[in-house]
Enzyme design. Structure first.
Site, PDB file in Angstrom:
ATOM      1  N   TYR A  43     134.507  22.042  43.387  1.00 39.00           N
ATOM      2  CA  TYR A  43     135.836  22.172  42.787  1.00 39.00           C
ATOM      3  C   TYR A  43     135.714  22.308  41.261  1.00 39.00           C
ATOM      4  O   TYR A  43     136.581  22.859  40.613  1.00 39.00           O
ATOM      5  CB  TYR A  43     136.667  20.902  43.045  1.00 39.00           C
ATOM      6  N   ASN A  75     137.181  12.915  41.271  1.00 44.11           N
ATOM      7  CA  ASN A  75     137.779  12.873  39.926  1.00 44.11           C
ATOM      8  C   ASN A  75     138.447  14.203  39.587  1.00 44.11           C
ATOM      9  O   ASN A  75     139.480  14.244  38.925  1.00 44.11           O
ATOM     10  CB  ASN A  75     136.694  12.589  38.894  1.00 44.11           C
ATOM     11  N   THR A  76     137.843  15.298  40.053  1.00 46.82           N
ATOM     12  CA  THR A  76     138.357  16.632  39.728  1.00 46.82           C
ATOM     13  C   THR A  76     139.713  16.853  40.391  1.00 46.82           C
ATOM     14  O   THR A  76     140.667  17.288  39.740  1.00 46.82           O
ATOM     15  CB  THR A  76     137.350  17.707  40.198  1.00 46.82           C
ATOM     16  N   GLU A 152     124.937  18.466  47.427  1.00 46.08           N
ATOM     17  CA  GLU A 152     125.473  18.971  48.701  1.00 46.08           C
ATOM     18  C   GLU A 152     124.366  19.396  49.654  1.00 46.08           C
ATOM     19  O   GLU A 152     124.549  19.391  50.857  1.00 46.08           O
ATOM     20  CB  GLU A 152     126.413  20.158  48.442  1.00 46.08           C
ATOM     21  N   CYS A 184     132.015  11.751  38.328  1.00 36.99           N
ATOM     22  CA  CYS A 184     132.128  12.632  39.498  1.00 36.99           C
ATOM     23  C   CYS A 184     131.535  11.848  40.656  1.00 36.99           C
ATOM     24  O   CYS A 184     130.471  11.229  40.508  1.00 36.99           O
ATOM     25  CB  CYS A 184     131.347  13.916  39.254  1.00 36.99           C
TER      26      CYS A 184
HETATM   27  N1  DGL Z   1     133.052  14.950  43.586  1.00 37.20           N
HETATM   28  C1  DGL Z   1     134.022  15.585  42.795  1.00 37.20           C
HETATM   29  C2  DGL Z   1     134.433  14.799  41.573  1.00 37.20           C
HETATM   30  O1  DGL Z   1     134.475  13.590  41.638  1.00 37.20           O
HETATM   31  C3  DGL Z   1     134.016  17.082  42.673  1.00 37.20           C
HETATM   32  C4  DGL Z   1     132.749  17.772  42.365  1.00 37.20           C
HETATM   33  C5  DGL Z   1     132.901  19.265  42.492  1.00 37.20           C
HETATM   34  O2  DGL Z   1     133.269  19.718  43.578  1.00 37.20           O
HETATM   35  O3  DGL Z   1     132.689  19.975  41.503  1.00 37.20           O
HETATM   36  O4  DGL Z   1     134.756  15.329  40.559  1.00 37.20           O
END
Ligand code: DGL
Length: 266
Positions: A43, A75-76, A152, A184
């Site tokens: 994301y 977080n995103t 991932e 993240c």
């Molecule tokens: N795990 C996610 C976060 O906490 C998103 C990471 C991603 O998909 O870029 O931001």
């Protein structure tokens, strides 16, 4: 809403499992539904509008499966769509943001580093967070493109992961940060490597346990916590490849007999 209803948790992929495991530890009787949006991962460098659409679809799906609370273990996604999701769903929605507040409390030299995605760091929510808690602290932000993809694939100890991580961590350490925020939910899976590369004397902040406590508080407030019975179960869903995602989830969740259903939610 029944106390036996599950907790719905989602992330762009397997990162939110770092939060789910803290929830599992604190609330062992609760059933968990986990959605990994692997087909749309990462994301962190997507248009926020696309992330918002995904959040809505996933949130609605989890509620349709009976979830009594939704945890945005990302977080995103919190940064791009938490308020909209709260407006849309008729169950409590818990989000998460980089642990700037605990980092400000932990730093001894007034310099903190925040590792997070490009979208999180660029978002208004992060700017507000820094303004509110870190006005007198130097905040060194470091986007980490490419790191999530390696996690991932389950490459938690691979040389290419170490090389990439080092390239993000070193500049933050060179600027003097004594406290590193894992902003993240994928990054806690690299914690052993981060600790080794950072060396002694550097505090690492991860907000998974705080989110788990918040879930517990909100469930209690709504009288939705399971108070007796058997240990809870987990059901995993993914928009990606069932076999590939199952393999990574098994290695991160430290169990072999997990059930993963492929469900694209287009
Ligand atoms: N795990 C996610 C976060 O906490 C998103 C990471 C991603 O998909 O870029 O931001």
């Amino acid at each position: 809403m029944s106390q036996r209803a599950p907790i719905g948790i989602f992330d762009s992929g397997v990162g939110g499992l770092s939060v789910a495991r803290d929830i599992r530890k604190l609330l062992p009787l609760e059933d968990i539904l986990y959605y990994a949006d692997s087909a749309y991962c990462p994301y962190g460098d997507k248009d926020p509008k696309i992330i918002q659409q995904r959040e809505k679809k996933i949130g609605q799906f989890l509620v349709s499966q009976g979830a009594k609370i939704i945890v945005v273990a990302c977080n995103t996604a919190t940064s791009t769509g938490l308020e909209d999701l709260r407006g849309l769903l008729n169950v409590p929605v818990i989000g998460m943001e980089p642990g700037v507040k605990p980092a400000v409390a932990a730093t001894r030299n007034g310099k903190i580093g925040v590792l997070a995605t490009c979208v999180t760091i660029a978002g208004d929510r992060f700017a507000t967070l820094v303004k509110r808690y870190a006005e007198n602290t130097e905040v060194i932000t470091q986007p980490c493109p490419g790191l999530v993809e390696l996690i991932e694939c389950g490459k938690l100890a691979a040389p290419e992961t170490e090389q990439k991580l080092r390239s993000f961590l070193q500049p933050v350490l060179d600027q003097g940060a004594d406290t590193i925020v894992l902003g993240c939910t994928h990054y806690p899976f690299l914690r052993p490597m981060i600790e080794r590369l950072a060396g002694p004397g550097i505090s690492i902040i991860d907000t998974g346990q705080a989110v788990a406590r918040q879930v517990n508080r909100v469930l209690n407030e709504h009288n939705l916590t399971i108070t007796d019975g058997f240990l809870g179960s987990e059901q995993f869903y993914t928009s990606g490849s069932q076999a590939a995602v199952r393999e990574v989830i098994q290695s991160l969740w430290l169990r072999n007999n997990i059930s993963v259903t492929a469900l694209p939610l287009i």
